[in-house]
Design a protein around this motif. Structure first.
Motif, PDB file in Angstrom:
ATOM      1  N   UNK A 144      32.936 103.981 -60.565  1.00  0.00           N
ATOM      2  CA  UNK A 144      32.262 102.708 -60.825  1.00  0.00           C
ATOM      3  C   UNK A 144      33.062 101.957 -61.882  1.00  0.00           C
ATOM      4  N   UNK A 145      33.541 100.720 -61.561  1.00  0.00           N
ATOM      5  CA  UNK A 145      34.378  99.992 -62.530  1.00  0.00           C
ATOM      6  C   UNK A 145      33.548  99.360 -63.658  1.00  0.00           C
ATOM      7  N   UNK A 146      34.124  99.350 -64.874  1.00  0.00           N
ATOM      8  CA  UNK A 146      33.511  98.737 -66.046  1.00  0.00           C
ATOM      9  C   UNK A 146      34.575  97.954 -66.805  1.00  0.00           C
ATOM     10  N   UNK A 147      34.199  96.749 -67.254  1.00  0.00           N
ATOM     11  CA  UNK A 147      35.065  95.953 -68.116  1.00  0.00           C
ATOM     12  C   UNK A 147      34.600  96.169 -69.542  1.00  0.00           C
ATOM     13  N   UNK A 148      35.547  96.509 -70.425  1.00  0.00           N
ATOM     14  CA  UNK A 148      35.205  96.879 -71.800  1.00  0.00           C
ATOM     15  C   UNK A 148      35.998  96.033 -72.782  1.00  0.00           C
ATOM     16  N   UNK A 149      35.316  95.573 -73.848  1.00  0.00           N
ATOM     17  CA  UNK A 149      35.946  94.895 -74.969  1.00  0.00           C
ATOM     18  C   UNK A 149      35.536  95.652 -76.227  1.00  0.00           C
ATOM     19  N   UNK A 150      36.525  96.008 -77.064  1.00  0.00           N
ATOM     20  CA  UNK A 150      36.251  96.814 -78.251  1.00  0.00           C
ATOM     21  C   UNK A 150      36.586  96.019 -79.511  1.00  0.00           C
ATOM     22  N   UNK A 151      35.662  96.038 -80.496  1.00  0.00           N
ATOM     23  CA  UNK A 151      35.909  95.421 -81.800  1.00  0.00           C
ATOM     24  C   UNK A 151      35.743  96.502 -82.861  1.00  0.00           C
ATOM     25  N   UNK A 152      36.808  96.690 -83.681  1.00  0.00           N
ATOM     26  CA  UNK A 152      36.720  97.669 -84.756  1.00  0.00           C
ATOM     27  C   UNK A 152      36.242  96.991 -86.042  1.00  0.00           C
ATOM     28  N   UNK A 167      39.822  96.252 -71.575  1.00  0.00           N
ATOM     29  CA  UNK A 167      40.306  97.191 -70.571  1.00  0.00           C
ATOM     30  C   UNK A 167      39.292  97.274 -69.437  1.00  0.00           C
ATOM     31  N   UNK A 168      39.779  97.710 -68.315  1.00  0.00           N
ATOM     32  CA  UNK A 168      38.907  97.990 -67.177  1.00  0.00           C
ATOM     33  C   UNK A 168      39.100  99.461 -66.848  1.00  0.00           C
ATOM     34  N   UNK A 169      37.978 100.174 -66.773  1.00  0.00           N
ATOM     35  CA  UNK A 169      38.029 101.595 -66.440  1.00  0.00           C
ATOM     36  C   UNK A 169      37.101 101.862 -65.273  1.00  0.00           C
ATOM     37  N   UNK A 170      37.333 102.969 -64.630  1.00  0.00           N
ATOM     38  CA  UNK A 170      36.454 103.445 -63.571  1.00  0.00           C
ATOM     39  C   UNK A 170      35.821 104.732 -64.072  1.00  0.00           C
ATOM     40  N   UNK A 171      34.493 104.772 -64.096  1.00  0.00           N
ATOM     41  CA  UNK A 171      33.773 105.978 -64.503  1.00  0.00           C
ATOM     42  C   UNK A 171      33.047 106.504 -63.273  1.00  0.00           C
ATOM     43  N   UNK A 172      33.466 107.676 -62.821  1.00  0.00           N
ATOM     44  CA  UNK A 172      32.914 108.254 -61.598  1.00  0.00           C
ATOM     45  C   UNK A 172      32.924 107.226 -60.463  1.00  0.00           C
TER      46      UNK A 172
END
Length: 154
Positions: A58-66, A51-56
């Motif tokens: 500022x964009x961030x690309x995130x990959x999550x592994x459970x 996913x790509x999110x914007x925090x305040x």
């Protein structure tokens, strides 16, 4: 425990957290350690867990592994998609639950070829390219071994 990659930097986080989160559609307001963050979901790919999110702003690309992703990675089964296009081989021992194609079918990249059950999980094997099914070498409810040829392609 989750393994999270943010802009190619890896972090490990616990599912239990001391974050206060308020969700409003695709926007989240987070309070952590007396700091406020405004997060907006910009894009999301559930299949790749990216996913790509914007925090305040500022964009961030995130990959999550459970835990399941980490276990499959540790066992060498993290990539369950078909790599070689000439022959589709079983990436792990399992049971063919269902065939999604038949001989002579024309397929496109990403089409589901069959469903393989392994370790009580259903794994959809997908085509790595376009082509025609030449021969199906397995039947539904048949047990297969790792590396066994399942489908021949043209």
């Amino acid at each position: 425990m989750l393994k999270v990659k943010v802009n190619n930097k890896e972090y490990e986080i616990s599912k239990e957290s001391d974050w206060d989160i308020i969700e409003q559609g695709d926007t989240f307001h987070i309070l952590k350690d007396f700091k406020s963050y405004r997060c907006v979901l910009l894009s999301k790919d559930d299949n790749l867990k990216n996913m790509t999110i914007s925090v305040n702003d500022t964009p961030y690309t995130i990959n999550i592994k459970d835990q399941n992703d980490l276990l499959l990675e540790k066992m060498g089964m993290s990539d369950i998609t078909v790599k070689r296009f000439e022959n589709v081989k079983a990436p792990m021992p399992g049971l063919v639950l269902s065939l999604k194609v038949k001989e002579g079918d024309t397929i496109a990249e990403g089409d589901t070829l069959l469903v393989l059950e392994a370790m009580k999980m259903e794994n959809m094997l997908k085509s790595s390219g376009a082509g025609v099914i030449k021969k199906i070498l397995v039947k539904e409810k048949e047990a297969v071994e790792k590396g066994q040829i399942l489908i021949e392609m043209q």
